[in-house]
Design a protein around this motif. Structure first.
Motif, PDB file in Angstrom:
ATOM      1  N   ALA A  20      50.219  40.425  38.336  1.00  0.00           N
ATOM      2  CA  ALA A  20      48.801  40.798  38.804  1.00  0.00           C
ATOM      3  C   ALA A  20      47.519  40.534  37.673  1.00  0.00           C
ATOM      4  O   ALA A  20      46.696  40.248  38.012  1.00  0.00           O
ATOM      5  CB  ALA A  20      48.561  42.263  39.134  1.00  0.00           C
ATOM      6  N   LYS A  25      41.580  38.466  41.423  1.00  0.00           N
ATOM      7  CA  LYS A  25      41.328  39.333  42.441  1.00  0.00           C
ATOM      8  C   LYS A  25      40.063  38.851  43.298  1.00  0.00           C
ATOM      9  O   LYS A  25      39.442  37.922  42.613  1.00  0.00           O
ATOM     10  CB  LYS A  25      41.392  40.761  42.016  1.00  0.00           C
ATOM     11  N   TRP A  38      43.622  42.566  45.747  1.00  0.00           N
ATOM     12  CA  TRP A  38      44.512  41.353  45.540  1.00  0.00           C
ATOM     13  C   TRP A  38      44.169  40.432  46.733  1.00  0.00           C
ATOM     14  O   TRP A  38      44.046  40.833  47.826  1.00  0.00           O
ATOM     15  CB  TRP A  38      45.872  41.976  45.724  1.00  0.00           C
ATOM     16  N   THR A  42      48.682  36.698  47.495  1.00  0.00           N
ATOM     17  CA  THR A  42      49.505  37.507  46.218  1.00  0.00           C
ATOM     18  C   THR A  42      50.127  38.739  46.980  1.00  0.00           C
ATOM     19  O   THR A  42      51.025  38.883  46.448  1.00  0.00           O
ATOM     20  CB  THR A  42      48.375  38.003  44.960  1.00  0.00           C
TER      21      THR A  42
END
Length: 147
Positions: A20, A25, A38, A42
């Motif tokens: 992450a 994002k 997100w 993903t």
């Protein structure tokens, strides 16, 4: 200590958490506020191993045997679903979906469990991704509390 499936589930969630940091994002508008979330691909990558794991779990896991028995006994033709549902006293919606799935996709218990897990987890992904401030932590809590 041996690495059971439970350990692999937890290891994956931590690997996903590290990923992450490297995956950008996106900005979204949620309840009138601009927030970072997100991306859907993903979010799906993080949850995909859990769908596979739930679909291929062993018969000894929880109530898997009971669900397999119910799946084997449910109607397998569209014309018989009405009679089958009249014999069901509770959870008719679930048993209707199970009979429809069996009528469309056949008699595979594994496919039944994969589709059931995908249905449930995709709803969770949608909710957590949209409303949670920290998607990864929400998924972690879900997995850690059930493993």
């Amino acid at each position: 200590m041996t690495l059971t499936n439970y350990w692999w589930l937890l290891i994956w969630i931590f690997i996903g958490g590290l990923l992450a940091f490297f995956i950008p994002k996106q900005q979204e508008l949620v309840n009138g506020r601009k927030v970072e979330r997100w991306t859907m691909p993903t979010a799906l990558i993080l949850i995909a191993p859990y769908i596979v794991w739930a679909g291929f779990r062993s018969n000894a896991f929880g109530d898997t045997g009971a669900y397999q028995k119910a799946f084997r006994e449910c109607a397998s033709l569209f014309g018989k679903i009405g009679n089958y549902l009249s014999s069901i006293t509770k959870d008719k919606g679930f048993y209707l979906l199970m009979a429809l799935e069996k009528s469309i996709f056949g008699d595979s218990c594994r496919l039944f469990f994969v589709l059931l897990a995908a249905f449930q987890l995709l709803i969770i992904v949608w909710m957590f991704r949209k409303y949670s401030e920290d998607y990864w932590f929400s998924i972690f809590l879900l997995i850690a509390s059930t493993a």
